[in-house]
Design an enzyme around this catalytic site. Structure first.
Site, short mmCIF file in Angstrom:
data_model
loop_
_atom_site.label_atom_id
_atom_site.label_comp_id
_atom_site.label_asym_id
_atom_site.label_seq_id
_atom_site.Cartn_x
_atom_site.Cartn_y
_atom_site.Cartn_z
CB CYS A 160 45.90 42.31 48.29
SG CYS A 160 47.36 41.26 48.27
CG HIS A 262 44.36 37.44 49.03
ND1 HIS A 262 44.84 36.73 47.95
CD2 HIS A 262 45.25 38.46 49.23
CE1 HIS A 262 45.96 37.31 47.52
NE2 HIS A 262 46.22 38.34 48.26
#
Lengths: 372, 372, 372, 372
Positions: A160, A262
């Site tokens: 990710c 993120h």
């Protein structure tokens, strides 16, 4: 999101690891998909035989989709998935290796979120907004199998954190030529660690400046994704790992008390001298369009990279759901006193960083005729 | 912490901005100090005339110290502080400029946390664990005043993020010679913004990748602190801003949902080739001792830099109170693929990053005989 | 805290479950104790044989105390603890039952945090600030054992939420006679669930309005603690469960994103008509002194109940460490429109709510001559 | 949500306080409304004259709606809103009193979120899922004005915490007759305090057991909403404050680190003996339908009260967006040992607790022909 005229009517899909965090997101997304139809759900023996609502500890903010509520969960063995043209795997890496191989061997097309096959020299590691060209390795992957496969293959998406940073890097290499070095410091959401994942005692009012294996993944995967495919003497293809223009990547990974999204501080140096200006970088990022969008994949975001002008954006809580988390946000593009240019990247780790990327990869496989 | 035999009996001190966040921390620390005695408290007109407990919205985790509970808060004018040998200023920068100047003019020794005089060419910017040698500028500062001052001066400490990173950088320059470049990404606690400071709606479940003016401060202050003092033709001294060995610094500053303790990911390149190994860096950091400790300042930490061996430390919640937050923690010292060495720094922004540094600076001034 | 002249020199103690959350807190507290000396550490087979620093995943904010760093962890069998006059148990309830019984059988004095023996009709459930009179049951407990025990016994402290509320309730019953009903809504810290405990995905930006078994514990334990001891026909003692003045208790338990400190909203109705006024309640709470303090137990807080006057206190982050978390805070004492009086209670769940209570109970046992 | 055949084509609306927290939510909701069209935006002088995107510090998770991006913000004076059939007010209470009165005087229909007129004996305080019958007071409100108004009126919705609890209470009174007493402990989200609102230093890792004025609002507003309208001698109507069946309400209000969604622990006693069972309560809550839904208001939720069966629900993070936050969630319906029945309520404080209620009230006014 946009559709295209000549999309298929219905394609049956299965989900492995259907009760886990990534599996739940697959189901939430697929339940609204224009042509993928959830046909089979696989999970561990403990869940097998139960109705989905009884097997799952559902943690999404929308209710369990009606079409899977009463679906009976099966064990992750190929027999239960033979009617599926696509199998999405949200399996944990401790079991994914064996199960995914069994599914490939049974002529199933596996789109995996696990790390197990990312470093396999015959398995494409595809960030769908970046390197759909790597699908070209699939015929060789099938041919290497014994006996050669007709339909089965494994294709993985990236970690990710890698996914977030690699999209703007690809856009900039496309516009300005190869990069020379890249420093990345991540501030990663807890959902990246699955469920139960990060204990609350470890992360409330805290930062954990370490995520096991993450920096190595980012430093390695980025090279495979941004690199091309070389062809050797006997026509054998291999991933070139960006080796014509060596690219040095240094990642520092941190966990922060954020649920989803993120955030990454990135600084880069271009091979080209002088380097592009911040404004040129902004324009190149905005102009970048993914193959997935150009080819009409319904889950592709209209803005592959959305460039924020506000001085304090992107922020995970405010920006992670833009375009359903299918694109990447960039902000604060400015000069760096050590390298050339620095900026902030935000990517939704459970959308484009996981389930959405797998689905987009499957859509690309459909468009490219690899799946029928 | 450790004491020394020949410390003074009692030194009266005042606190400006006594009701604010930094002022409260000054009071909590000074109430237990071996020789600084709180003699006067200054705050805004709104608070002046009230007992301290009535004027303050106390936000510390220990109760209001007994000796200040009933002390009457005064306006920040020098007349009320004439008996103080030391004045600690926790004033906000919008008022600090004028008030601190008035106090200096009145022959008071001002130790300031505000940014106003940090760039003044006659005012030392002192991180007490690093550059106590800059006290040498005080005679010139006094002399430049008209009429020349006998006792008054202003000395500032650094921005809280600068303080964290500059301590290990100083240790490494001492051991291995000049640095060439330094990349820093911060994850800063909300207490760095004072009170009320960061709205909760902005930071819970979020990261804000921007702090106004912070990156500029870090990039500039570090050069002043790590640099030396040059002497010109006519004996005039000036801060050299590390100009003999140009040092490029690039900072990216982020706010994270942490109450106390700034975490910083740092990567550096040495001028020396080959650079030291991670193990040599660890040893040099551990070996580094501050003048403040060597000279017996009671608030100096025994371990100026504490090097963590655990792979996931330092962490703000677990490590910020070690040595009462007076030292700096470093962890994850390892090679960097772009520069030479990278590591993680943790510094308590309200202790060594603010009040503790001012107090240590005043202790240094006592030891060096600048204050009697 | 205060000491007394005639305290013992040294008493050797053991800690069971030494690597767990409660065990770590035991060790942090005992390392500074005036007369309890940590002599043996017990943990699971996985940890046995290792040095403590290698066995433990230390999560306290102070470093591992020097005296246990190199202590070798042992299995939880009585042979390793024969020299201990006191054994503190921080064991989980799934193993506590059997192990604690084995220790009692081996003539060891066990002070347990587990729930296993709380409902045992021969085991005192003692909140040391409330019902030290229940130590009187120990002779009968020993006598019931076959063969009768000379030194061994088990004594438990209460659930962390029960402990918080029962202290002010006891103070009020002492001052104003029996209570008739009590409504409690808790907002409990994550540390109450141990480590790893509550997954961060479950609690950041969230409230979980349910804690398994907690409401039942509060409703039952409170009656045992506030009740007395009856003596039957043949001199047999039993806990009376407050049955002379039936007390109805209704608890609603919630988990909130707080690290330490349980906050509880409490409303009560007295049997006495008219009920005391809020001011009388405040005074009675302030005046209440525990036996533990009166008898000179060194860990007893000077203020058993600290009554806050500020309108918005107590708050867990600001008030949980007052008196090292050994007392209970109460605030917002005011009239209730449904019952009589309502107020807010704060108790540090890992201090007075767990380890501190066990240590205080052991100190009481020493003072009372039950342990020599 | 559902629509009806005979809805109006287009109704022009204005938003006062358009740059604030509630104003932003109004705009986000109205931008997708089937017939309300945003026609004018009002804010303070500082914002007036600017384009909306320049005036606002947009904090919603969806982008600024296209139709208002370039709309010029106006001062909050009636002249700028004469074409609006409905004016939604998200003004702060310090300015709402005067401005809303001026708008009513100018024959505008004002739907207010402020507290200023909630206690006005001629102003309905309407929770649209509960007491749309109170619209009957509007003719009298207009008549009392001098000169009598033809179109203008003020109608307010309730405090966000009141709204959550009053919906299930109304459902239960409808099914089982009057309640006698009600204890409520709230755990309220930070967004209830607006922006900047709660400082992060006050609420991260903390609970604040006090919200100024909140308990009084809940205890008073609930009576007005659940009560009826009496008619006096001369045909004058008045709100009866539930006075035929006195209802005692006791509220304890807490702020917790949750972004959106107020959780409330509620315990009630019915007048009816014996009281209904938990199962009967569950069924009555599920069966309850609001007038707003029955009359086809497009923003009315299909499930006025959604009853959760899972033992640990509702939870704010998981359940606050169900039905776009327009309904109320109830869970853990069970017996109470002090009163009769207790349960947990969750209501989205910025949706049904604020903007959605105002919009629903305006939809009701349209359906009832009060607005044309």
């Amino acid at each position: 999101m946009h559709g295209k005229e000549h999309t298929p009517r219905e394609i049956k899909v299965g989900v492995l690891g259907a009760t886990g965090t990534v599996g739940q997101r697959f189901i939430a997304l697929l339940s609204r998909h224009p042509y993928f139809i959830i046909h089979a759900l696989g999970a561990s023996q403990r869940s097998a035989g139960k109705k989905y609502t009884q097997a799952v500890n559902w943690k999404q903010t929308s209710p369990v989709p009606a079409q899977v509520r009463d679906m009976v969960v099966k064990e992750c063995i190929p027999e239960h998935f033979v009617e599926c043209s696509v199998v999405f795997s949200g399996l944990d890496s401790d079991v994914a290796g064996e199960i995914e191989e069994a599914f490939r061997h049974a002529e199933l097309a596996v789109f995996s979120n696990a790390k197990n096959y990312r470093r396999d020299p015959a398995v494409p590691l595809v960030v769908p907004l970046v390197n759909s060209s790597h699908f070209a390795m699939i015929p060789q992957q099938r041919a290497q199998h014994s006996p050669p496969l007709k339909k089965g293959f494994i294709l993985t998406n990236a970690n990710c954190s890698t996914t977030g940073v690699v999209v703007p890097l690809a856009a900039l290499e496309k516009a300005f030529g190869p990069l020379e070095s890249c420093m990345i410091t991540t501030m990663q959401a807890i959902s990246g660690a699955g469920y139960p994942g990060v204990p609350s005692l470890d992360i409330i009012d805290n930062v954990v400046p370490y995520i096991s294996g993450e920096e190595e993944k980012m430093e390695w995967e980025t090279l495979k994704i941004l690199g091309g495919i070389s062809e050797g003497d006997e026509g054998l293809k291999s991933f070139d790992m960006h080796d014509k223009h060596p690219l040095r990547i240094s990642a520092s990974c941190n966990r922060v008390p954020v649920i989803e999204g993120h955030t990454e501080c990135v600084s880069i140096r271009f091979a080209r001298r002088p380097p592009p200006s911040p404004q040129q970088v902004r324009e190149a990022l905005t102009a970048y369009t993914s193959d997935a969008y150009a080819l009409g994949c319904p889950s592709a975001p209209r803005h592959t990279v959305f460039v924020h002008e506000e001085v304090d954006r992107p922020q995970p809580r405010l920006d992670r759901d833009y375009q359903m988390g299918a694109g990447v946000s960039v902000g604060r593009v400015r000069q760096c006193r050590v390298l050339d240019i620095k900026f902030v990247v935000l990517a939704n780790n459970v959308a484009i960083g996981a389930a959405t990327s797998s689905i987009l990869n499957a859509e690309l496989a459909v468009v490219k005729g690899i799946i029928s």
